[in-house]
Design an enzyme around this catalytic site. Sequence first.
Site, PDB file in Angstrom:
ATOM      1  N   ALA A   1     148.783 -31.331   0.973  1.00 45.72           N
ATOM      2  CA  ALA A   1     149.139 -32.703   1.362  1.00 45.72           C
ATOM      3  C   ALA A   1     150.633 -32.899   1.589  1.00 45.72           C
ATOM      4  O   ALA A   1     151.176 -33.970   1.368  1.00 45.72           O
ATOM      5  CB  ALA A   1     148.612 -33.697   0.325  1.00 45.72           C
TER       6      ALA A   1
ATOM      7  N   CYS B   1     139.263 -40.067 -15.949  1.00 53.25           N
ATOM      8  CA  CYS B   1     137.922 -39.787 -16.500  1.00 53.25           C
ATOM      9  C   CYS B   1     137.005 -39.194 -15.442  1.00 53.25           C
ATOM     10  O   CYS B   1     135.862 -38.859 -15.729  1.00 53.25           O
ATOM     11  CB  CYS B   1     137.320 -41.010 -17.180  1.00 53.25           C
TER      12      CYS B   1
ATOM     13  N   HIS C   1     155.444 -31.090   5.914  1.00 51.93           N
ATOM     14  CA  HIS C   1     156.555 -30.150   5.865  1.00 51.93           C
ATOM     15  C   HIS C   1     157.694 -30.600   6.777  1.00 51.93           C
ATOM     16  O   HIS C   1     157.449 -31.188   7.834  1.00 51.93           O
ATOM     17  CB  HIS C   1     156.078 -28.761   6.311  1.00 51.93           C
TER      18      HIS C   1
ATOM     19  N   THR D   1     138.756 -28.643   5.577  1.00 55.22           N
ATOM     20  CA  THR D   1     140.050 -28.313   4.969  1.00 55.22           C
ATOM     21  C   THR D   1     140.922 -29.547   4.771  1.00 55.22           C
ATOM     22  O   THR D   1     141.758 -29.591   3.877  1.00 55.22           O
ATOM     23  CB  THR D   1     140.749 -27.269   5.853  1.00 55.22           C
TER      24      THR D   1
ATOM     25  N   SER E   1     148.137 -24.108   7.712  1.00 55.83           N
ATOM     26  CA  SER E   1     149.359 -24.856   7.428  1.00 55.83           C
ATOM     27  C   SER E   1     150.446 -24.461   8.433  1.00 55.83           C
ATOM     28  O   SER E   1     150.550 -23.289   8.782  1.00 55.83           O
ATOM     29  CB  SER E   1     149.818 -24.547   6.013  1.00 55.83           C
TER      30      SER E   1
ATOM     31  N   ILE F   1     144.001 -23.649  12.893  1.00 55.60           N
ATOM     32  CA  ILE F   1     144.955 -24.686  12.465  1.00 55.60           C
ATOM     33  C   ILE F   1     145.138 -24.596  10.947  1.00 55.60           C
ATOM     34  O   ILE F   1     144.558 -25.362  10.184  1.00 55.60           O
ATOM     35  CB  ILE F   1     144.497 -26.095  12.895  1.00 55.60           C
TER      36      ILE F   1
ATOM     37  N   ARG G   1     141.973 -21.845   4.258  1.00 63.38           N
ATOM     38  CA  ARG G   1     142.829 -21.762   5.430  1.00 63.38           C
ATOM     39  C   ARG G   1     142.073 -21.064   6.559  1.00 63.38           C
ATOM     40  O   ARG G   1     141.359 -20.095   6.304  1.00 63.38           O
ATOM     41  CB  ARG G   1     144.084 -20.952   5.125  1.00 63.38           C
TER      42      ARG G   1
HETATM   43  C1  FAD Z   1     145.318 -24.217   0.759  1.00 61.53           C
HETATM   44  C2  FAD Z   1     145.807 -24.997   1.930  1.00 61.53           C
HETATM   45  C3  FAD Z   1     146.991 -25.726   1.851  1.00 61.53           C
HETATM   46  C4  FAD Z   1     147.489 -26.405   2.948  1.00 61.53           C
HETATM   47  N1  FAD Z   1     148.592 -27.180   2.804  1.00 61.53           N
HETATM   48  C5  FAD Z   1     149.073 -27.862   3.881  1.00 61.53           C
HETATM   49  C6  FAD Z   1     150.203 -28.687   3.771  1.00 61.53           C
HETATM   50  O1  FAD Z   1     150.729 -28.894   2.676  1.00 61.53           O
HETATM   51  N2  FAD Z   1     150.720 -29.262   4.874  1.00 61.53           N
HETATM   52  C7  FAD Z   1     150.141 -29.072   6.081  1.00 61.53           C
HETATM   53  O2  FAD Z   1     150.668 -29.577   7.042  1.00 61.53           O
HETATM   54  N3  FAD Z   1     149.029 -28.348   6.209  1.00 61.53           N
HETATM   55  C8  FAD Z   1     148.477 -27.747   5.138  1.00 61.53           C
HETATM   56  N4  FAD Z   1     147.350 -27.008   5.258  1.00 61.53           N
HETATM   57  C9  FAD Z   1     146.708 -26.948   6.533  1.00 61.53           C
HETATM   58  C10 FAD Z   1     145.881 -28.196   6.837  1.00 61.53           C
HETATM   59  O3  FAD Z   1     145.148 -28.574   5.704  1.00 61.53           O
HETATM   60  C11 FAD Z   1     144.958 -27.867   7.959  1.00 61.53           C
HETATM   61  O4  FAD Z   1     145.722 -27.399   9.012  1.00 61.53           O
HETATM   62  C12 FAD Z   1     144.179 -29.061   8.466  1.00 61.53           C
HETATM   63  O5  FAD Z   1     143.553 -29.767   7.425  1.00 61.53           O
HETATM   64  C13 FAD Z   1     143.154 -28.572   9.438  1.00 61.53           C
HETATM   65  O6  FAD Z   1     142.448 -29.658   9.930  1.00 61.53           O
HETATM   66  P1  FAD Z   1     141.308 -29.424  10.993  1.00 61.53           P
HETATM   67  O7  FAD Z   1     140.888 -30.752  11.436  1.00 61.53           O
HETATM   68  O8  FAD Z   1     141.767 -28.465  11.996  1.00 61.53           O
HETATM   69  O9  FAD Z   1     140.160 -28.684  10.178  1.00 61.53           O
HETATM   70  P2  FAD Z   1     139.111 -29.264   9.133  1.00 61.53           P
HETATM   71  O10 FAD Z   1     139.689 -30.317   8.317  1.00 61.53           O
HETATM   72  O11 FAD Z   1     138.504 -28.103   8.444  1.00 61.53           O
HETATM   73  O12 FAD Z   1     138.030 -29.970  10.052  1.00 61.53           O
HETATM   74  C14 FAD Z   1     137.067 -29.238  10.776  1.00 61.53           C
HETATM   75  C15 FAD Z   1     135.817 -30.066  10.840  1.00 61.53           C
HETATM   76  O13 FAD Z   1     134.893 -29.455  11.716  1.00 61.53           O
HETATM   77  C16 FAD Z   1     133.606 -29.598  11.207  1.00 61.53           C
HETATM   78  N5  FAD Z   1     132.751 -28.564  11.778  1.00 61.53           N
HETATM   79  C17 FAD Z   1     132.844 -27.233  11.627  1.00 61.53           C
HETATM   80  N6  FAD Z   1     131.872 -26.601  12.288  1.00 61.53           N
HETATM   81  C18 FAD Z   1     131.138 -27.557  12.919  1.00 61.53           C
HETATM   82  C19 FAD Z   1     130.001 -27.539  13.747  1.00 61.53           C
HETATM   83  N7  FAD Z   1     129.388 -26.397  14.078  1.00 61.53           N
HETATM   84  N8  FAD Z   1     129.504 -28.701  14.197  1.00 61.53           N
HETATM   85  C20 FAD Z   1     130.102 -29.877  13.849  1.00 61.53           C
HETATM   86  N9  FAD Z   1     131.176 -29.957  13.071  1.00 61.53           N
HETATM   87  C21 FAD Z   1     131.696 -28.809  12.602  1.00 61.53           C
HETATM   88  C22 FAD Z   1     133.827 -29.423   9.726  1.00 61.53           C
HETATM   89  O14 FAD Z   1     132.758 -29.952   8.981  1.00 61.53           O
HETATM   90  C23 FAD Z   1     135.129 -30.166   9.512  1.00 61.53           C
HETATM   91  O15 FAD Z   1     134.924 -31.504   9.190  1.00 61.53           O
HETATM   92  C24 FAD Z   1     146.805 -26.341   4.160  1.00 61.53           C
HETATM   93  C25 FAD Z   1     145.608 -25.653   4.233  1.00 61.53           C
HETATM   94  C26 FAD Z   1     145.091 -25.016   3.119  1.00 61.53           C
HETATM   95  C27 FAD Z   1     143.784 -24.346   3.179  1.00 61.53           C
END
Ligand code: FAD
Lengths: 478, 419
Positions: free
Chosen positions: A46, A436, A49, A40, A337, A335, A310
């Site tokens: 991006a 491009c 907030h 995600t 937004s 985790i 999400r």
């Molecule tokens: C549409 C949308 C808009 C958003 N806009 C905002 C915003 O404007 N501002 C904001 O603050 N937040 C925003 N968010 C929220 C934010 O993007 C997320 O909270 C954040 O990116 C989550 O990060 P993470 O590291 O928890 O998850 P992720 O980035 O998903 O990382 C999880 C990682 O775990 C790995 N993984 C999963 N399963 C396994 C496994 N079994 N073994 C090994 N690795 C594994 C995955 O490959 C991935 O790399 C938004 C989210 C979405 C979907």
Amino acid sequence: MYDVAIIGAGISGMSIARELSKYDLKVCVLEKEVDIAMGTTKANSAIVHAGFDAKPDSLKGMLNAAANRLFDQLSKELDFHFRRNGSLVLCFDKKDIEHLEFLRQQGIQNGVPNLLILDKAAVKEMEPNLSEDVVAALYAPTGGIVCPYEMAIGMAENAYENGVEFYFENKVLDIKKSDDGYRIITDKNTYISKVVINAAGVHSDEINNLVSSNKLNIIPRRGEYCVFDKEVGSYIDKTIFQLPTKLGKGVLVTPTVDGNLLIGPNAVDIDDKDDLSTTKSGLDEILNKASLSIKKMPSHAIIASFTGLRARTEADDFIIGEVPDAKGFINVAGIESPGLSSAPCIAMMVKDIVVEILAPQEKANFNPVRKGIPHFSEMSNEDRQSLIAQNPAYGQIVCRCETVSEGEILSAIHRPLGATTLDGIKRRTRAGSGRCQSGFCMTRVLDILSSELEIKRTEVTKFGGESRLLVGKNKEDV
Amino acid sequence: MQEFDLVIIGGGPAGLGAAVAASEQGIKNILILERENKLGGILNQCIHNGFGLQLFKEELTGPEYAQRFIKMIESKEIRYKTNTMVIDLNRDKLLTAVSKADGIFTIQAKAIILAMGCRERPRGALNIPGTRCSGIFTAGTAQKFVNIKGMMPGKNIVILGSGDIGLIMARRMTLEGAHVNAVVELMPYSAGLTRNIVQCLDDYDIPLMLSHTVTNIVGKDRLEGVFIAPVDENRKPILEMEKFIPCDTLLLSVGLLPENELSKKASVKLSPLTSGAEVDEGRETNIDGIFACGNVLHVHDLVDHVTEESYIAGKAAAKFLKGLRKRSYVIDVIASEGIRYAVPKYINPVNIEKDLELSFRVKDICKDHYVSVYFDNARVTHHKKKILTPGEMQTVKITSEMLSTHSHCRAISIRVEKE
Ligand SMILES: Cc1cc2nc3c(=O)[nH]c(=O)nc-3n(C[C@H](O)[C@H](O)[C@H](O)COP(=O)(O)OP(=O)(O)OC[C@H]3O[C@@H](n4cnc5c(N)ncnc54)[C@H](O)[C@@H]3O)c2cc1C
Ligand SMILES: Cc1cc2nc3c(=O)[nH]c(=O)nc-3n(C[C@H](O)[C@H](O)[C@H](O)COP(=O)(O)OP(=O)(O)OC[C@H]3O[C@@H](n4cnc5c(N)ncnc54)[C@H](O)[C@@H]3O)c2cc1C
């Protein structure tokens, strides 16, 4: 034997890795994909907030505004792009102005500074290209924009410099409790660690469910976006939200830190956690809704569209903490937004839990600074000249749209945790992300990857797995 | 800072032709800047033949055609730098370029010819939904992989768009051992040359699906297939009739866009119709001493026309440098009924020695229609054409007699008429 194993190299996992690298701990990161930020973290709005959206008694409410304050220093230490452009929540109906006031009060409770309600004239003066239908707006000067994957990569490189180990293409399949901690079984290897941190994004329910009887269930919720050419990147300057109404949450229009314009997301629950497709109805929906905010939708200038998922749970809040029935197993789940905005404080919260369990010493020689790849397109001609004098590869332009030099591409490959794929190069240098969309530079970048990594051209992929770009030589099948 | 009389940006056929023409008019201090490692432009990857039929009355391949001009450049000792990208240009004709060999450098030119060519429109420009898997290429990128690198981007192909590059690539991929399922075209007619439809599709039994489009892209890592559907008269897909074609590669040939980033920096006025500069009869832009020719001005079908246009620009630039070009009373050229665009945008009658050709494209296919030229309200020429298609650029001739007869004319308009 590790002290801490972090599952997932998204912004959550990487912020935690960096925070823990300040301590005398043996830490590893296990990631199923080939690179950092492939979940995600690579596909979201991006936005950093300001922090008025969430209820004051929720984790989201407590962490967001506090984390927002850390971005100026973090972006300097780790050399990623961040801009406090401010945000506006638009209100289109006089009757709804009280909702703006509600958000303002909530923001004040969450510790958001300088929130202001502006009337139409003030809003239009600030952003002349907004729709005439705006009646008022909530202005948050501390709102910002960031490059989320650059931020995650910055965190990761800095963690690596400070001793954290990384294992990519290691998908966690099972986790077993053992006497001295946990045995983590991946599709490549087994890792033993005292503490496990589950930062697996949309898959964090599955990881939790391997060890805890307190089951989680994540429903991926799709959000679609369109990215526009830089030619219209300054159509507006602030991040423009719409006040949620009975009709739904609305979509945003924002500049990106790289100078493009971005609109989205919608919200559709789906059942496949790997389904990152965009849909005709979704793209139409965001274009229609975003049209309410601005005078004229520059549809001719769309250069790409994408989907992010999400990590939605019933809790409707972040789930952060040691799991009661699995000591030493810490969830960083659900985790959604504002997960990106809150990441620095999520990391501190997790660090406190780890410190309590393992009681480590702080490192004397922790280096907080990471230097990014020098970007030719952002330099003065004098700086360019001296860089080219040191390394002529900075004089060869590979990506014409974003003016990315060969030197930057080589650096992206050879720096710690370097790029191994076309998308990896793109996220580190922007080569291929311009108007491009890599039509021009793909052949060159592919050649550079092939020769620098000493792999066949047919082995170069877009983003790992089977995403190869070339299938063979001419006439092999004739 | 170095100084040159004439700097040409881009060493494709347009840039080379312009350099040759200016040199033949006695301009000595010329420099061509080209970002690729050799001169020739897009021709270097067009290894098929069919170039030069009009100009040399011979069927040459792209590289052979380019070579003829490169030889002239060498024999006239015109200077050029390859691997050199121009990154900035201003209206005072001061340009900044960069290369490994020279680093960053600036040049003050007395005249500039813009000859940067064009780029292909990517998937995003159509906003086709689906996944972002690998296996989606513009046809020109695929052409470069196959013809320059000898590598196949895929084996089971669908091509969206029937522009010439798409048609040429349908044949090329087939010859190199791939299977081409279909060429899918949104419009009820092809944007390509008739000769290419015959020689590249018909001869290889590759179906051309007119009034169809790609509605969805499927595949996790690599492309697994595309959905296609027919479109109604408003070009909206009829989704009930959607069908799936398994394939590993989608090539896009959905249009070319003149590459005018530098022109914009120099405040050159661009036309919304061509996406290229608005120019006069000598291909001079609104900025004194900045000229444009080739695909950066408007997208050409045939390189022969590019060369003709480059001669016009090269000669006019030479005249400008000698102080012989005049700007006076101008006549606007108007793309009227049925015409999408016309080049040049305006003419200075004082600069016209003999005849003058106007290039234009029609909006839609029309059969047995007339192309007429009006000087204000007076119809001056009127020619019946069996078929007019947007895919084939047309020309009309304006003679100096016409201009002197209508010496107070304000606008020349081109129209398609039923009778
Ligand atoms: C549409 C949308 C808009 C958003 N806009 C905002 C915003 O404007 N501002 C904001 O603050 N937040 C925003 N968010 C929220 C934010 O993007 C997320 O909270 C954040 O990116 C989550 O990060 P993470 O590291 O928890 O998850 P992720 O980035 O998903 O990382 C999880 C990682 O775990 C790995 N993984 C999963 N399963 C396994 C496994 N079994 N073994 C090994 N690795 C594994 C995955 O490959 C991935 O790399 C938004 C989210 C979405 C979907
Ligand atoms: C893929 C493709 C296939 C074609 N096939 C045929 C065919 O079969 N038959 C036919 O008759 N015609 C064909 N054409 C058309 C014909 O070849 C073109 O119209 C012609 O090559 C255009 O010439 P040009 O010089 O304007 O542009 P180009 O050939 O594109 O040359 C422009 C040059 O400018 C350089 N340049 C651009 N920006 C900069 C900068 N900032 N700094 C330095 N250098 C720069 C580029 O590297 C390039 O070399 C084809 C065109 C394309 C794009």
